[in-house]
Design a protein around this motif. Structure first.
Motif, PDB file in Angstrom:
ATOM      1  N   ARG A 322       0.828  -1.211   0.000  1.00 30.91           N
ATOM      2  CA  ARG A 322       0.000   0.000   0.000  1.00 30.91           C
ATOM      3  C   ARG A 322       0.858   1.256   0.000  1.00 30.91           C
ATOM      4  NH1 ARG A 322      -5.573  -0.936   3.379  1.00 30.91           N
ATOM      5  NH2 ARG A 322      -6.029  -3.038   2.599  1.00 30.91           N
ATOM      6  N   THR A 323       2.004   1.208   0.678  1.00 27.99           N
ATOM      7  CA  THR A 323       2.913   2.359   0.673  1.00 27.99           C
ATOM      8  C   THR A 323       3.444   2.609  -0.730  1.00 27.99           C
ATOM      9  OG1 THR A 323       3.558   1.881   2.954  1.00 27.99           O
ATOM     10  CG2 THR A 323       5.012   3.313   1.675  1.00 27.99           C
ATOM     11  N   ASP A 325       1.992   1.728  -3.551  1.00 25.72           N
ATOM     12  CA  ASP A 325       0.885   2.232  -4.355  1.00 25.72           C
ATOM     13  C   ASP A 325       0.657   3.722  -4.108  1.00 25.72           C
ATOM     14  OD1 ASP A 325       0.510  -0.289  -5.368  1.00 25.72           O
ATOM     15  OD2 ASP A 325      -1.157  -0.804  -4.031  1.00 25.72           O
ATOM     16  N   ARG A 326       0.763   4.143  -2.856  1.00 23.84           N
ATOM     17  CA  ARG A 326       0.554   5.545  -2.528  1.00 23.84           C
ATOM     18  C   ARG A 326       1.646   6.411  -3.127  1.00 23.84           C
ATOM     19  NH1 ARG A 326       0.228   4.902   2.401  1.00 23.84           N
ATOM     20  NH2 ARG A 326       2.282   5.607   3.082  1.00 23.84           N
ATOM     21  N   LEU A 327       2.901   5.920  -3.034  1.00 18.27           N
ATOM     22  CA  LEU A 327       4.009   6.684  -3.615  1.00 18.27           C
ATOM     23  C   LEU A 327       3.873   6.789  -5.124  1.00 18.27           C
ATOM     24  CD1 LEU A 327       6.993   5.277  -1.517  1.00 18.27           C
ATOM     25  CD2 LEU A 327       5.993   7.568  -1.382  1.00 18.27           C
ATOM     26  N   ALA A 329       1.116   6.618  -6.897  1.00 16.25           N
ATOM     27  CA  ALA A 329       0.001   7.508  -7.213  1.00 16.25           C
ATOM     28  C   ALA A 329       0.400   8.966  -7.015  1.00 16.25           C
ATOM     29  CB  ALA A 329      -1.209   7.160  -6.349  1.00 16.25           C
ATOM     30  N   SER A 330       1.169   9.234  -5.943  1.00 22.38           N
ATOM     31  CA  SER A 330       1.618  10.597  -5.673  1.00 22.38           C
ATOM     32  C   SER A 330       2.557  11.095  -6.769  1.00 22.38           C
ATOM     33  CB  SER A 330       2.315  10.654  -4.311  1.00 22.38           C
ATOM     34  OG  SER A 330       2.860  11.926  -4.076  1.00 22.38           O
ATOM     35  N   HIS A 331       3.448  10.200  -7.255  1.00 21.94           N
ATOM     36  CA  HIS A 331       4.394  10.573  -8.308  1.00 21.94           C
ATOM     37  C   HIS A 331       3.648  10.876  -9.611  1.00 21.94           C
ATOM     38  CE1 HIS A 331       8.035  10.732 -10.703  1.00 21.94           C
ATOM     39  NE2 HIS A 331       7.515   9.807 -11.527  1.00 21.94           N
ATOM     40  N   THR A 333       0.595  11.955  -9.955  1.00 22.92           N
ATOM     41  CA  THR A 333      -0.121  13.216  -9.805  1.00 22.92           C
ATOM     42  C   THR A 333       0.816  14.404  -9.987  1.00 22.92           C
ATOM     43  OG1 THR A 333      -1.661  12.151  -8.288  1.00 22.92           O
ATOM     44  CG2 THR A 333      -1.582  14.557  -8.255  1.00 22.92           C
TER      45      THR A 333
END
Length: 341
Positions: A322-323, A325-327, A329-331, A333
């Motif tokens: 999940r970490t 995936d979050r990174l 997704a943040s990149h 964006t």
């Protein structure tokens, strides 16, 4: 002469082995054994005539001795009925009772097994139940009637209803009730106390189950493994071990609870007072409730000894995924924001 006709019994003779055919007769050179009609047997044993006949049909009770046209029962039948009633009270099924009694009839001991059952089924605490009136109960909890809270306490077993007396209860554990009284007087709502007890009970039952698994594996396996039932001597030895080990679980839990409360209470107080800014150690553990079906699936997959490590690694892998995936997704964006039309 039928089952309902009077029996011509004599003086009480030796009891003999329960269930042996011919015990109702007269042994050579001894006083005549007593003989009972089925109604007399039912009266003495507390069983009904229908139940006695059902036990006979299932092979739990030997057939009566036939004398002429009369069916007569002996002390052996009475003893057998009392044994069956005792085992039923202890939670045995009729099928398991039949196995035990067949072992007895085959010449193997039953007394030791019953002694072991009595030891395990006996009280595991020195507390004695007390009786309390509804008025006294309401007074201890502030004087305001709360029928919902009483019903919940009965459901949890903190209180037991007294048949025929709606204004009285039996308290199996006065200490547990006293704890609830103290918590309530300190401002804890009764609903919160009940919820906490449910959660605590689940965790304590898990501890008890683990202690039983541990002692069974390392202590009692030699009495329980295999197809043969323990002999009288083995059962008596196991009962002695139960007596010795019974307080160990409580002593261990008491000691570990005291250690954990001392450690966590200090940390908790410092945290709320802002006096402890140091990071918590990384090797601390926390207890979480895992559904039984989930634990069984994990244990069948990796074994009981590796189940905790498996769950830990699985959780860590999910957190890392999940970490990531979050990174990602943040990149993505950020790239979209940096693009120029």
């Amino acid at each position: 002469m039928s089952d309902g006709e009077p029996a011509r019994g004599g003086a009480v003779g030796g009891e003999g082995r329960p269930g042996r055919r011919g015990d109702a007769g007269r042994a050579a050179g001894s006083a005549p054994a007593p003989a009972y009609r089925i109604e007399d047997l039912a009266h003495l044993s507390g069983a009904t005539v229908r139940t006695i006949r059902a036990y006979q049909d299932r092979g739990l009770l030997p057939r009566p001795e036939r004398r002429g046209r009369a069916n007569l029962y002996a002390d052996a039948h009475l003893n057998r009925l009392r044994q069956i009633a005792d085992l039923l009270d202890r939670g045995y099924t009729l099928a398991s009772i039949k196995e035990l009694l067949e072992a007895w009839d085959a010449g193997r001991g039953l007394g030791g097994v019953l002694g072991l059952v009595a030891e395990v089924d006996g009280p595991w605490t020195d507390e004695e139940a007390v009786r309390i009136s509804r008025a006294e109960l309401e007074e201890r909890f502030g004087g305001t009637p709360d029928d919902a809270a009483v019903a919940e306490a009965v459901e949890l077993g903190v209180l037991e209803a007294v048949p025929g007396d709606e204004d009285s209860f039996v308290v199996p554990s006065p200490q547990e009730l006293s704890v609830a009284v103290e918590l309530h007087s300190a401002g804890v709502p009764l609903s919160a106390i009940s919820d906490h007890l449910r959660e605590l009970r689940g965790q304590v039952e898990h501890i008890a189950a683990r202690f039983l698994e541990f002692t069974t594996e390392h202590v009692f396996a030699r009495y329980l493994d295999g197809s043969h039932r323990p002999t009288d001597a083995e059962a008596a030895e196991a009962a002695t071990l139960v007596r010795r080990l019974r307080p160990l679980a409580q002593h261990t839990v008491d000691a570990e609870l005291a250690r954990a409360m001392r450690l966590l209470a200090v940390q908790h107080l410092r945290q709320h007072l802002g006096a402890d800014a140091s990071p918590e150690p990384q090797n601390r553990t926390r207890t979480v409730s895992v559904p039984e079906v989930t634990m069984q699936a994990v244990e069948s997959l990796v074994g009981a000894k590796q189940s905790a490590e498996f769950i830990t690694l699985a959780a860590e892998r999910e957190v890392r995924a999940r970490t990531l995936d979050r990174l990602a997704a943040s990149h993505g964006t950020s790239d979209d924001l940096d693009e120029t039309p």
